[in-house]
Write a protein that holds these residues in place. Structure first.
Motif, short mmCIF file in Angstrom:
data_model
loop_
_atom_site.label_atom_id
_atom_site.label_comp_id
_atom_site.label_asym_id
_atom_site.label_seq_id
_atom_site.Cartn_x
_atom_site.Cartn_y
_atom_site.Cartn_z
N GLU A 1 -4.54 0.99 51.62
CA GLU A 1 -5.63 0.44 50.82
C GLU A 1 -5.69 -1.08 50.94
O GLU A 1 -6.77 -1.66 51.08
CB GLU A 1 -5.44 0.86 49.35
CG GLU A 1 -6.54 0.37 48.43
CD GLU A 1 -6.29 0.77 46.98
OE1 GLU A 1 -6.56 -0.06 46.10
OE2 GLU A 1 -5.81 1.90 46.75
N TYR A 2 -4.54 -1.73 50.90
CA TYR A 2 -4.50 -3.19 50.99
C TYR A 2 -4.98 -3.66 52.37
O TYR A 2 -5.78 -4.60 52.47
CB TYR A 2 -3.09 -3.70 50.70
CG TYR A 2 -3.04 -5.20 50.57
CD1 TYR A 2 -3.56 -5.83 49.44
CD2 TYR A 2 -2.49 -5.99 51.57
CE1 TYR A 2 -3.54 -7.21 49.32
CE2 TYR A 2 -2.47 -7.37 51.45
CZ TYR A 2 -2.99 -7.98 50.33
OH TYR A 2 -2.97 -9.35 50.21
N ILE A 3 -4.52 -3.00 53.42
CA ILE A 3 -4.95 -3.37 54.77
C ILE A 3 -6.46 -3.18 54.92
O ILE A 3 -7.15 -4.02 55.50
CB ILE A 3 -4.17 -2.57 55.83
CG1 ILE A 3 -2.70 -3.03 55.85
CG2 ILE A 3 -4.79 -2.74 57.22
CD1 ILE A 3 -1.78 -2.14 56.67
N ALA A 4 -7.00 -2.10 54.36
CA ALA A 4 -8.44 -1.85 54.42
C ALA A 4 -9.22 -2.97 53.72
O ALA A 4 -10.26 -3.41 54.21
CB ALA A 4 -8.77 -0.49 53.81
N ARG A 5 -8.71 -3.43 52.55
CA ARG A 5 -9.38 -4.53 51.84
C ARG A 5 -9.38 -5.80 52.67
O ARG A 5 -10.37 -6.53 52.71
CB ARG A 5 -8.71 -4.77 50.49
CG ARG A 5 -9.10 -3.77 49.42
CD ARG A 5 -8.75 -4.24 48.01
NE ARG A 5 -7.42 -4.81 47.87
CZ ARG A 5 -6.37 -4.18 47.32
NH1 ARG A 5 -6.50 -2.96 46.86
NH2 ARG A 5 -5.21 -4.78 47.22
N ILE A 6 -8.25 -6.09 53.33
CA ILE A 6 -8.17 -7.30 54.17
C ILE A 6 -9.09 -7.18 55.38
O ILE A 6 -9.74 -8.16 55.76
CB ILE A 6 -6.71 -7.56 54.59
CG1 ILE A 6 -5.91 -8.06 53.39
CG2 ILE A 6 -6.64 -8.56 55.73
CD1 ILE A 6 -4.45 -8.22 53.65
N ARG B 1 -9.51 -12.67 52.08
CA ARG B 1 -8.50 -12.27 51.09
C ARG B 1 -7.08 -12.33 51.64
O ARG B 1 -6.11 -12.30 50.89
CB ARG B 1 -8.77 -10.85 50.61
CG ARG B 1 -10.05 -10.70 49.81
CD ARG B 1 -10.23 -9.29 49.38
NE ARG B 1 -9.40 -9.07 48.20
CZ ARG B 1 -9.61 -8.13 47.33
NH1 ARG B 1 -10.60 -7.29 47.48
NH2 ARG B 1 -8.83 -7.98 46.28
N ALA B 2 -6.94 -12.41 52.96
CA ALA B 2 -5.62 -12.40 53.58
C ALA B 2 -4.89 -13.73 53.42
O ALA B 2 -3.66 -13.78 53.48
CB ALA B 2 -5.74 -12.04 55.06
N ALA B 3 -5.61 -14.82 53.25
CA ALA B 3 -5.00 -16.14 53.13
C ALA B 3 -4.50 -16.36 51.70
O ALA B 3 -5.29 -16.35 50.76
CB ALA B 3 -5.99 -17.23 53.53
N VAL B 4 -3.20 -16.51 51.56
CA VAL B 4 -2.61 -16.72 50.24
C VAL B 4 -1.68 -17.93 50.29
O VAL B 4 -1.18 -18.31 51.34
CB VAL B 4 -1.83 -15.48 49.74
CG1 VAL B 4 -2.75 -14.29 49.57
CG2 VAL B 4 -0.68 -15.15 50.67
#
Length: 171
Positions: A12-17, A23-26
């Motif tokens: 789910e997280y990979i799909a959101r990114i 959203r991947a840059a933190v």
């Protein structure tokens, strides 16, 4: 969390990114307060940890040292990266164990000899993968992990560091 729940959360997280690359840059921030001697109270997200030096170096040995944590961080980052990429590549991975050893010459830290590096001079990473796959599949996994492990990347490629010294306000 079970492996199935972990796999679902990861997917789910990979799909959101993938859907929203921004959203991947933190930015991660860790704070450490060392008011006396070598014992530091360190906070990471909602977690607290004592970091200290061994007694032979003047610490109280109430927690791991920063150089211990550097090895632990690399070992755990490697293990997690193996899990992530096994999932992504469809490789069955029953168990992964990682051991990291590092050579540290303390003359660099204490400044007792010019030209001696303050940090680790060499690291050795030993990985054991257990599961039903062939050795070739685990070698393929290892190659991908070496390309994508954040801490291995940090150890093998220079990272720009900016230090700001903040002076306390005058009373």
């Amino acid at each position: 969390m079970t492996a199935t729940a972990s796999d679902a959360a990861l997917a789910e997280y990979i799909a959101r990114i993938e859907a929203e690359p921004a959203r991947a840059a933190v930015t991660l921030t860790v704070g450490s307060d060392c008011p006396d001697a070598f014992r530091c109270d360190t906070t990471m997200r909602k977690h607290a940890m004592v970091i200290d030096e061994p007694k032979r170096l003047g610490g109280t040995d109430e927690g791991p040292s920063p150089v211990d944590l550097a090895l632990a961080a690399l070992a755990s980052c490697q293990a997690i990266t193996y899990r992530v990429w096994a999932h992504r590549l469809g490789i069955e991975l029953g168990r992964v164990q990682v051991e990291v050893s590092g050579d540290l010459d303390q003359r660099g830290f204490f400044g007792t000899e010019e030209g001696v590096r303050a940090g680790y001079g060499a690291l050795r990473v030993r990985v054991s993968c257990e599961g039903p796959e062939t050795q070739e599949r685990y070698r393929e996994l290892a190659e991908i992990v070496d390309q994508h492990c954040p801490l291995l990347d940090m150890y093998t490629n220079p990272v720009p560091v900016e230090r700001v010294l903040v002076q306390p306000a005058a009373e």
